[in-house]
Motif scaffolding. Sequence first.
Motif, short mmCIF file in Angstrom:
data_model
loop_
_atom_site.label_atom_id
_atom_site.label_comp_id
_atom_site.label_asym_id
_atom_site.label_seq_id
_atom_site.Cartn_x
_atom_site.Cartn_y
_atom_site.Cartn_z
N GLY A 10 -14.41 -20.61 59.60
CA GLY A 10 -13.73 -19.40 60.03
C GLY A 10 -12.24 -19.63 60.09
N GLN A 42 -8.21 -22.51 57.31
CA GLN A 42 -9.59 -22.29 57.74
C GLN A 42 -10.05 -23.48 58.58
OE1 GLN A 42 -11.59 -19.41 57.00
NE2 GLN A 42 -9.53 -18.73 56.47
N THR A 64 -24.23 -17.95 67.29
CA THR A 64 -24.02 -16.95 66.24
C THR A 64 -23.25 -15.73 66.75
OG1 THR A 64 -26.23 -16.04 66.61
CG2 THR A 64 -26.00 -17.67 64.85
N GLU A 67 -17.32 -14.79 67.78
CA GLU A 67 -16.62 -13.89 66.88
C GLU A 67 -15.80 -14.64 65.83
OE1 GLU A 67 -13.79 -10.41 67.92
OE2 GLU A 67 -15.50 -10.34 69.32
N ASP A 68 -15.78 -14.11 64.62
CA ASP A 68 -14.95 -14.59 63.51
C ASP A 68 -15.35 -15.96 62.97
OD1 ASP A 68 -13.42 -12.24 63.63
OD2 ASP A 68 -12.06 -13.13 65.11
N HIS A 70 -18.44 -18.09 60.88
CA HIS A 70 -19.71 -18.06 60.15
C HIS A 70 -20.43 -19.34 60.53
CE1 HIS A 70 -18.30 -14.71 57.73
NE2 HIS A 70 -17.15 -15.36 57.60
N HIS A 72 -24.09 -21.53 60.61
CA HIS A 72 -25.43 -21.73 60.04
C HIS A 72 -26.08 -22.88 60.80
CE1 HIS A 72 -28.54 -21.60 57.00
NE2 HIS A 72 -28.42 -22.90 56.84
#
Length: 168
Positions: A10, A42, A64, A67-68, A70, A72
Amino acid sequence: MKQLIITIIGKDKPGLVEQLSDTVYLNHANWVSSSLSQLGGQFAGIIQIEVVAQHVATLRQALTAIEDLHIHIVDDHTQAAVPYIAQQLTVTGNDRRGIVKEVTQHLTLLGVNIAKLKTDTRSAPNWGYPIFVAEFQLHTPPEIHSDMIQQQLEQLADDLTIDIETVS
C-alpha cells in the motif's frame, strides 16, 4: 497455534508498521518474523505470525479492514525440512537488463533454492554508469558445492563479479 503468512502492499505513510503491530497484538497474535520495505513510495512486506486457532477469524477480519492496504493471508503449511547448506551469494556488475533472470535461471538448473533476494542499483560516480548489486541467501543441496555455483555463474558475463560463501 496456527502460523499465518501475511503479505502487505500500500501507499507508504508514517504509522503503518505500528498499525499492523497493534492489530496483531490486539487480536492475540504473536509477530514471529518479517521483512518490510519502502519501494517507490509504496510499503511492501511479508509477516509471519502465530495465533491460537480461536482468534484466526477475528485477526483476519481486523487485518483486512486496515484502510489503504492490500493484505493477503495464507496458512503456513511448512513441510518437513529438506537438508541444505546456507550460502550467501553476491553478484555485482554493470547494471543491465536480465541479470536477475540469468542468475536465477542458473541457480534453478542447479537445484538451488533462493531463500531471500535483495537487489539495488547504486551510482558509480567514478565510472559514470550505475552498478547493480544482488545479494542472495541460498539453500543449496548438500551435493552442490559453492565452487560449482561460482563456476556456473561466472560463465554469464565478463562484467559480473560473483562472490559466494557458506554461512555457518
